[in-house]
Design an enzyme around this catalytic site. Structure first.
Site, PDB file in Angstrom:
ATOM      1  N   ALA A   1      13.185 -10.749  33.754  1.00 54.77           N
ATOM      2  CA  ALA A   1      12.628 -11.775  32.861  1.00 54.77           C
ATOM      3  C   ALA A   1      11.223 -11.465  32.356  1.00 54.77           C
ATOM      4  O   ALA A   1      10.606 -12.309  31.722  1.00 54.77           O
ATOM      5  CB  ALA A   1      12.648 -13.161  33.509  1.00 54.77           C
ATOM      6  N   ALA A   2      10.726 -10.254  32.589  1.00 51.87           N
ATOM      7  CA  ALA A   2       9.419  -9.901  32.029  1.00 51.87           C
ATOM      8  C   ALA A   2       9.462  -9.953  30.502  1.00 51.87           C
ATOM      9  O   ALA A   2       8.531 -10.446  29.854  1.00 51.87           O
ATOM     10  CB  ALA A   2       8.997  -8.520  32.506  1.00 51.87           C
ATOM     11  N   GLY A   3      10.556  -9.435  29.922  1.00 54.21           N
ATOM     12  CA  GLY A   3      10.699  -9.490  28.474  1.00 54.21           C
ATOM     13  C   GLY A   3      10.811 -10.917  27.970  1.00 54.21           C
ATOM     14  O   GLY A   3      10.274 -11.262  26.906  1.00 54.21           O
ATOM     15  N   ASP A   4      11.503 -11.765  28.713  1.00 52.58           N
ATOM     16  CA  ASP A   4      11.632 -13.171  28.320  1.00 52.58           C
ATOM     17  C   ASP A   4      10.280 -13.873  28.381  1.00 52.58           C
ATOM     18  O   ASP A   4       9.964 -14.718  27.533  1.00 52.58           O
ATOM     19  CB  ASP A   4      12.630 -13.886  29.236  1.00 52.58           C
ATOM     20  CG  ASP A   4      14.036 -13.335  29.095  1.00 52.58           C
ATOM     21  OD1 ASP A   4      14.382 -12.857  28.001  1.00 52.58           O
ATOM     22  OD2 ASP A   4      14.792 -13.371  30.090  1.00 52.58           O
TER      23      ASP A   4
END
Length: 339
Positions: free
Chosen positions: A279-282
């Site tokens: 979820a780093a990209g989210d």
């Protein structure tokens, strides 16, 4: 005082089933994981909605979950973060979406079973309610873990209503040139950017007419990412952000003055101890969207998003690891004082 317009996020909700492994198994192999299985609310759409809410946005989530315990847990997690769930429908036939996440050192591998997410857009009444909310939103945020036909339909509806479209084109899929031209903010990683540019049928031009870089990343990676972002921008996407993992992110957008070329910005990532990249990209999507909508400059918004996602990777879990606005601001302030 005028009420803050809500960001509408339309996308997936998944229950993440997470296990730590020393490596990925080969075909036919049984591999023992470390510790016990962990259940963490996730899904690209829900993760981005929670990220925005924790970072100060007023957010409504639209999606589908199954009539099962996972679905109830996913709704509770969104509500606890302050996200409105009035547009999350309960599917009586399909199970809630599930993601199987294998954590390997500082990276992960993910398999998604779409479940109810795969039915989003098929219910005409539900789709109409989403369209009505979209027309009143400050922006609509979409990803590609739901049917592409639904994404295309909502982008066209947003365009007709003059509502900005934020598209996180992940997982990578082929998108029509006409569809991309209707996107205000496109957020992709370097692999997704390459897939989109390849689909356009012309090689990227590595020449930037205007560039600003705070610190060079690995030269070949940054040069290629800039070329890809520029090609997408030239194709009609107003603002393109390309995430580069531990190297940070870059952004290509319109120049400040009429007649000037595109502006290229690069923000390196701060060094952190990586725990979980899920979820780093989210988190980046949520942070960049909130920052731009509240009027931060492109450079400020990019920095805010990079630091928010860097803080995320220091924590376990998708939604459970997403930072608050106060935490990101403190992280930024602390890093600036040490510069």
């Amino acid at each position: 005082m005028e009420e803050q317009k809500r960001i509408l996020v339309v996308g997936s909700l998944n229950m993440d089933q997470v296990v730590q492994v020393p490596r990925l198994p080969v075909l036919g192999e049984t591999l023992l994981g470390a510790g016990s299985l962990k259940l963490v609310p996730g899904g690209k759409g829900a993760n981005q909605a929670v990220a925005m809410a924790r970072l100060g946005g007023a957010v409504t989530m639209a999606g589908r979950v199954g009539h099962d315990p996972f679905g109830q847990q996913l709704l509770v997690a969104l509500q606890a973060a302050g996200v409105s769930t009035e547009l999350v429908a309960i599917d009586e036939e399909e199970a809630s979406g599930t993601a199987f996440i294998f954590l390997v050192e500082q990276d992960n591998a993910i398999i998604v079973a779409a479940g109810a997410n795969g039915c989003l857009g098929r219910d005409a009444e539900h789709l109409t309610r989403i369209e009505e909310a979209l027309a009143q939103a400050s922006a609509v945020v979409l990803q590609l873990e739901i049917p592409l036909a639904t994404v295309e339909h909502l982008i066209k509806a947003a365009r007709a209503a003059a509502v900005p479209v934020v598209l996180n084109a992940a997982p990578a899929q082929l998108l029509s040139p006409d569809l991309l031209r209707q996107v205000e903010l496109l957020i992709v990683n370097e692999h997704e950017a390459q897939a989109l540019v390849t689909a356009l049928g012309t090689p990227p031009d590595s020449t930037m007419t205007s560039a600003e870089s705070r610190e060079p990343a690995a030269k070949d990676v940054l040069t290629q990412a800039r070329a890809l972002a520029l090609r997408l921008h030239e194709h009609g996407v107003a603002t393109v952000a390309v995430t580069l993992g531990a190297a940070g992110a870059l952004l290509v957008t319109r120049g400040d003055q009429p007649g000037t070329g595109p502006l290229s910005l690069y923000e390196p990532a701060p060094r952190v101890q990586v725990t979980d990249t899920t979820a780093a990209g989210d988190c980046f999507v949520g942070a960049l969207t909130v920052a731009l909508l509240e009027g931060q400059s492109p450079a400020q918004a990019l920095r805010f998003a990079v630091y928010a996602s860097a803080l995320k990777v220091t924590r376990f879990g998708a939604q459970s690891g997403l930072p608050s606005r106060a935490e990101v601001m403190a992280f930024l302030a602390g890093d600036s004082s040490q510069a």
